[in-house]
Motif scaffolding. Structure first.
Motif, PDB file in Angstrom:
ATOM      1  N   ILE A  42       2.486  50.576 -84.652  1.00 52.73           N
ATOM      2  CA  ILE A  42       1.629  50.397 -85.824  1.00 52.73           C
ATOM      3  C   ILE A  42       0.288  51.074 -85.552  1.00 52.73           C
ATOM      4  CG2 ILE A  42       0.568  48.747 -87.378  1.00 52.73           C
ATOM      5  CD1 ILE A  42       3.620  48.676 -87.438  1.00 52.73           C
ATOM      6  N   GLU A  43      -0.022  52.108 -86.330  1.00 47.56           N
ATOM      7  CA  GLU A  43      -1.248  52.884 -86.102  1.00 47.56           C
ATOM      8  C   GLU A  43      -2.381  52.283 -86.942  1.00 47.56           C
ATOM      9  OE1 GLU A  43      -0.181  57.050 -86.549  1.00 47.56           O
ATOM     10  OE2 GLU A  43       0.681  57.004 -84.541  1.00 47.56           O
ATOM     11  N   ASP A  44      -2.992  51.241 -86.381  1.00 45.52           N
ATOM     12  CA  ASP A  44      -3.972  50.451 -87.126  1.00 45.52           C
ATOM     13  C   ASP A  44      -5.397  50.667 -86.625  1.00 45.52           C
ATOM     14  OD1 ASP A  44      -3.499  49.270 -84.677  1.00 45.52           O
ATOM     15  OD2 ASP A  44      -3.536  47.215 -85.426  1.00 45.52           O
ATOM     16  N   THR A  45      -5.709  51.903 -86.205  1.00 44.96           N
ATOM     17  CA  THR A  45      -7.080  52.171 -85.743  1.00 44.96           C
ATOM     18  C   THR A  45      -8.071  52.236 -86.908  1.00 44.96           C
ATOM     19  OG1 THR A  45      -6.536  54.526 -85.721  1.00 44.96           O
ATOM     20  CG2 THR A  45      -6.448  53.364 -83.612  1.00 44.96           C
ATOM     21  N   ASP A  46      -7.578  52.439 -88.130  1.00 41.66           N
ATOM     22  CA  ASP A  46      -8.457  52.414 -89.305  1.00 41.66           C
ATOM     23  C   ASP A  46      -8.668  50.942 -89.679  1.00 41.66           C
ATOM     24  OD1 ASP A  46      -9.740  52.580 -91.728  1.00 41.66           O
ATOM     25  OD2 ASP A  46      -8.451  54.159 -92.534  1.00 41.66           O
ATOM     26  N   VAL A  47      -9.597  50.316 -88.992  1.00 38.22           N
ATOM     27  CA  VAL A  47      -9.795  48.871 -89.123  1.00 38.22           C
ATOM     28  C   VAL A  47     -10.158  48.482 -90.552  1.00 38.22           C
ATOM     29  CG1 VAL A  47     -11.119  46.887 -88.290  1.00 38.22           C
ATOM     30  CG2 VAL A  47     -10.494  48.728 -86.710  1.00 38.22           C
ATOM     31  N   ALA A  48     -10.916  49.321 -91.228  1.00 37.75           N
ATOM     32  CA  ALA A  48     -11.381  48.993 -92.579  1.00 37.75           C
ATOM     33  C   ALA A  48     -10.226  48.900 -93.576  1.00 37.75           C
ATOM     34  CB  ALA A  48     -12.391  50.040 -93.049  1.00 37.75           C
ATOM     35  N   ARG A  49      -9.196  49.727 -93.395  1.00 34.93           N
ATOM     36  CA  ARG A  49      -8.100  49.787 -94.377  1.00 34.93           C
ATOM     37  C   ARG A  49      -6.831  49.079 -93.914  1.00 34.93           C
ATOM     38  NH1 ARG A  49      -6.497  55.255 -95.216  1.00 34.93           N
ATOM     39  NH2 ARG A  49      -5.502  54.604 -97.135  1.00 34.93           N
ATOM     40  N   SER A  50      -6.696  48.824 -92.621  1.00 37.07           N
ATOM     41  CA  SER A  50      -5.486  48.188 -92.102  1.00 37.07           C
ATOM     42  C   SER A  50      -5.504  46.687 -92.365  1.00 37.07           C
ATOM     43  CB  SER A  50      -5.368  48.435 -90.588  1.00 37.07           C
ATOM     44  OG  SER A  50      -5.269  49.813 -90.320  1.00 37.07           O
ATOM     45  N   THR A  51      -4.376  46.158 -92.838  1.00 36.37           N
ATOM     46  CA  THR A  51      -4.292  44.730 -93.125  1.00 36.37           C
ATOM     47  C   THR A  51      -3.007  44.138 -92.550  1.00 36.37           C
ATOM     48  OG1 THR A  51      -3.085  44.990 -95.219  1.00 36.37           O
ATOM     49  CG2 THR A  51      -5.505  45.098 -95.322  1.00 36.37           C
ATOM     50  N   GLN A  52      -3.055  42.852 -92.237  1.00 33.41           N
ATOM     51  CA  GLN A  52      -1.857  42.158 -91.765  1.00 33.41           C
ATOM     52  C   GLN A  52      -0.795  42.112 -92.855  1.00 33.41           C
ATOM     53  OE1 GLN A  52      -1.258  41.120 -88.585  1.00 33.41           O
ATOM     54  NE2 GLN A  52       0.820  40.796 -89.375  1.00 33.41           N
ATOM     55  N   GLU A  53      -1.243  42.021 -94.104  1.00 32.30           N
ATOM     56  CA  GLU A  53      -0.307  42.023 -95.232  1.00 32.30           C
ATOM     57  C   GLU A  53       0.520  43.310 -95.250  1.00 32.30           C
ATOM     58  OE1 GLU A  53      -0.397  41.474-100.123  1.00 32.30           O
ATOM     59  OE2 GLU A  53      -2.261  41.813 -99.012  1.00 32.30           O
ATOM     60  N   SER A  54      -0.140  44.438 -94.964  1.00 29.91           N
ATOM     61  CA  SER A  54       0.571  45.715 -94.937  1.00 29.91           C
ATOM     62  C   SER A  54       1.517  45.788 -93.744  1.00 29.91           C
ATOM     63  CB  SER A  54      -0.432  46.876 -94.874  1.00 29.91           C
ATOM     64  OG  SER A  54      -1.183  46.948 -96.063  1.00 29.91           O
ATOM     65  N   VAL A  55       1.081  45.267 -92.596  1.00 25.32           N
ATOM     66  CA  VAL A  55       1.964  45.222 -91.416  1.00 25.32           C
ATOM     67  C   VAL A  55       3.231  44.439 -91.766  1.00 25.32           C
ATOM     68  CG1 VAL A  55       2.240  44.333 -89.071  1.00 25.32           C
ATOM     69  CG2 VAL A  55       0.094  45.427 -89.726  1.00 25.32           C
ATOM     70  N   ASP A  56       3.045  43.270 -92.375  1.00 22.37           N
ATOM     71  CA  ASP A  56       4.198  42.433 -92.739  1.00 22.37           C
ATOM     72  C   ASP A  56       5.116  43.150 -93.724  1.00 22.37           C
ATOM     73  OD1 ASP A  56       3.101  40.473 -91.136  1.00 22.37           O
ATOM     74  OD2 ASP A  56       2.208  39.346 -92.805  1.00 22.37           O
ATOM     75  N   ALA A  57       4.514  43.876 -94.681  1.00 21.80           N
ATOM     76  CA  ALA A  57       5.313  44.604 -95.683  1.00 21.80           C
ATOM     77  C   ALA A  57       6.135  45.706 -95.022  1.00 21.80           C
ATOM     78  CB  ALA A  57       4.398  45.186 -96.752  1.00 21.80           C
ATOM     79  N   ILE A  58       5.543  46.387 -94.047  1.00 24.83           N
ATOM     80  CA  ILE A  58       6.252  47.465 -93.343  1.00 24.83           C
ATOM     81  C   ILE A  58       7.410  46.892 -92.526  1.00 24.83           C
ATOM     82  CG2 ILE A  58       6.028  49.144 -91.457  1.00 24.83           C
ATOM     83  CD1 ILE A  58       3.137  49.659 -92.562  1.00 24.83           C
ATOM     84  N   LEU A  59       7.139  45.809 -91.780  1.00 27.77           N
ATOM     85  CA  LEU A  59       8.191  45.199 -90.967  1.00 27.77           C
ATOM     86  C   LEU A  59       9.316  44.674 -91.852  1.00 27.77           C
ATOM     87  CD1 LEU A  59       6.101  43.232 -88.296  1.00 27.77           C
ATOM     88  CD2 LEU A  59       7.011  45.546 -88.161  1.00 27.77           C
ATOM     89  N   GLN A  60       8.948  44.080 -92.989  1.00 25.09           N
ATOM     90  CA  GLN A  60       9.949  43.559 -93.924  1.00 25.09           C
ATOM     91  C   GLN A  60      10.821  44.688 -94.474  1.00 25.09           C
ATOM     92  OE1 GLN A  60       8.335  41.842 -97.562  1.00 25.09           O
ATOM     93  NE2 GLN A  60       9.887  40.234 -97.580  1.00 25.09           N
ATOM     94  N   GLY A  61      10.181  45.806 -94.817  1.00 26.53           N
ATOM     95  CA  GLY A  61      10.928  46.958 -95.324  1.00 26.53           C
ATOM     96  C   GLY A  61      11.892  47.515 -94.289  1.00 26.53           C
ATOM     97  N   MET A  62      11.432  47.614 -93.038  1.00 24.27           N
ATOM     98  CA  MET A  62      12.300  48.106 -91.954  1.00 24.27           C
ATOM     99  C   MET A  62      13.504  47.176 -91.759  1.00 24.27           C
ATOM    100  SD  MET A  62      10.888  50.867 -90.377  1.00 24.27           S
ATOM    101  CE  MET A  62      11.253  50.792 -88.626  1.00 24.27           C
ATOM    102  N   GLU A  63      13.223  45.878 -91.769  1.00 21.95           N
ATOM    103  CA  GLU A  63      14.304  44.907 -91.559  1.00 21.95           C
ATOM    104  C   GLU A  63      15.302  44.938 -92.713  1.00 21.95           C
ATOM    105  OE1 GLU A  63      12.006  41.388 -91.048  1.00 21.95           O
ATOM    106  OE2 GLU A  63      11.532  41.813 -88.934  1.00 21.95           O
TER     107      GLU A  63
END
Length: 466
Positions: A42-63
């Protein structure tokens, strides 16, 4: 397991886009085909735009797509000490330097270069500076070669070369101490042992800079494959104006994951004239070299066709499980009515999506529906009432309440009455379903069951009489 290692590295600034999902799929397929390792980062170095909600959405999509990963997810935000260490290493070896130029100075030189017809790249003001300016903020720049050529053999696009004089001294650490994208990607891929990088072709121009960083750090350069973008029907980059672009939106629209996987892999890759591929087929037949060089065009109708195919081929029991949330969204309790797998069997041939199937199933669970006005006017004629009443009595006494037994009863009934099926069938259909567009009568009767079928026929008789 082989030494082949691939990765998918999304930025968590939104949902999993269909383009990102295709890139993940290509990496996953190649890793599985070659017995290698698939890494999720997860390339989350853009702290201002990165969200846990988006991480969860990506993991959910992969699964949902079934793209399981062997290692990770790793988070760049947790690796800042590693990046700092490599910045210091390059500085100590004289392969990077501190740049004290202010943003205003850089902009002024950029504008001057453009006025003079020169490429507006960094002019190297601080490249050979010997003393430090301890009280001034600075960035760290990579000292790129000014001469020669940086080239690589792209697995999709072929040989690509860049003159080094076209490249400038890349900033690898910002003035606030945070590392930059092109730098952290190299550090991550190098330290994680990534051997093949499959990514979108918008990264082609980043590749020579990254290759120079690999070489400066003494790491082997991975193989690169840059996948063409996905376009909408109007041949512009796929976006929301073309319809849904989120993978999970397609799940919510009633698409099956196997249809989505099959469709995404065919957006740019082919294997002869084959259209339908199981997951095992894809793993066996996929090769990155067979991905085309031109952009794929997203065709919703083709995806619908594939989804219809997979719905028809799927086990009714599995589809029944998937159908439950769609029915509940429509206020239907599937436990209070016919067995759902039986209902699904009657609708599989007619449904392109699970949404269509849910809409088509409602009449099974809500017997108090209103009859379609035109259908009732045409088929609920006085002569239909005694036929429906007699048929209800026959079905109530039927011993073999299977499709075979029901069909035999109908044939015997119309023969006895001296009529054709067309003289009673439409009225039965309206009585059971509310209209004339429905699955086959014998299927519907079997799915509804004896008690509900008889009740609906007698309700129709009362309606005609009333």
């Amino acid at each position: 397991m082989s030494t082949v290692r691939l990765r998918f590295a999304p930025s968590p600034t939104g949902y999993l886009h269909v383009g990102g999902a295709r890139t993940a799929l290509f990496n996953w397929l190649l890793a599985r085909k070659q017995g290698g390792t698939f890494v999720l980062r997860i390339e989350d170095t853009d702290v201002a735009r990165s969200t846990q909600e988006s991480v969860d959405a990506i993991l959910q999509g992969m699964e949902w797509l079934g793209l399981d990963w062997d290692e990770g997810p790793f988070y760049q935000s947790e690796r800042f000490p590693v990046y700092k260490e490599f910045v210091e290493k390059l500085l100590a070896e004289g392969k990077a330097y501190k740049c004290y130029c202010t943003p205003e100075e850089l902009e002024e030189r950029r504008e001057l270069a453009m006025r003079e017809g020169r490429k507006p790249k960094y002019d190297g003001t601080c490249r050979n500076r010997t003393g430090e300016l301890p009280d001034r903020p600075y960035t760290v720049r990579f000292k790129a070669p000014y001469e020669g050529v940086t080239a690589f053999d792209d697995l999709i696009k072929g040989r690509i070369a860049f003159n080094n004089e076209e490249l400038d001294d890349l900033i690898i650490q910002r003035s606030d101490g945070t590392p930059t994208y092109n730098f952290v990607v190299v550090i991550d891929d190098a330290t994680m042992g990534i051997t093949t990088v499959i990514r979108g072709d918008d990264h082609v121009n980043n590749t020579p800079r990254q290759i120079l960083l690999y070489e400066a750090l003494g790491y082997p350069v991975p193989r690169f494959a840059h996948v063409p973008m996905i376009l909408g029907a109007d041949k512009t980059r796929l976006s929301k104006r073309h319809g849904a672009t989120s993978v999970m939106a397609y799940r919510d629209m009633g698409f099956l994951p196997e249809a989505m996987v099959n469709y995404l892999v065919r957006l740019g890759w082919s294997h002869g004239d084959e259209e339908i591929f199981s997951r095992d087929d894809l793993i066996e037949k996929f090769s990155i070299e067979a991905v085309g060089k031109s952009a794929g065009v997203f065709n919703p109708d083709k995806l619908l066709w594939l989804n219809h195919h997979y719905i028809k081929e799927s086990a009714p029991e599995r589809l029944a499980e998937l159908l439950v949330p769609f029915l509940k969204e429509r206020g239907v309790d599937p436990a209070a009515g016919p067995r759902l797998p039986l209902v699904v069997k009657t609708l599989q041939e007619r449904s392109r999506t699970m949404v269509e199937m849910a809409d088509g199933a409602i009449f099974y669970y809500k017997g108090d529906f209103a009859y379609e006005e035109q259908a009732a006017a045409k088929h609920f004629v006085p002569d239909a009432a005694p036929l429906l009443a007699a048929l209800a009595g026959k079905l109530e006494a039927l011993a073999d309440f299977s499709q075979t037994g029901i069909e035999a009863l109908f044939k015997e009934f119309i023969a006895y009455k001296g009529i054709k099926l067309g003289q009673v069938g439409p009225a039965v259909r309206v009585a059971l379903c509310g209209g004339t567009a429905s699955p086959g009568i014998y299927e519907v009767v079997e799915a509804l069951g004896r008690e509900e079928t008889v009740a609906r026929l007698r309700r129709a008789v009362a309606f005609i009489a009333g």
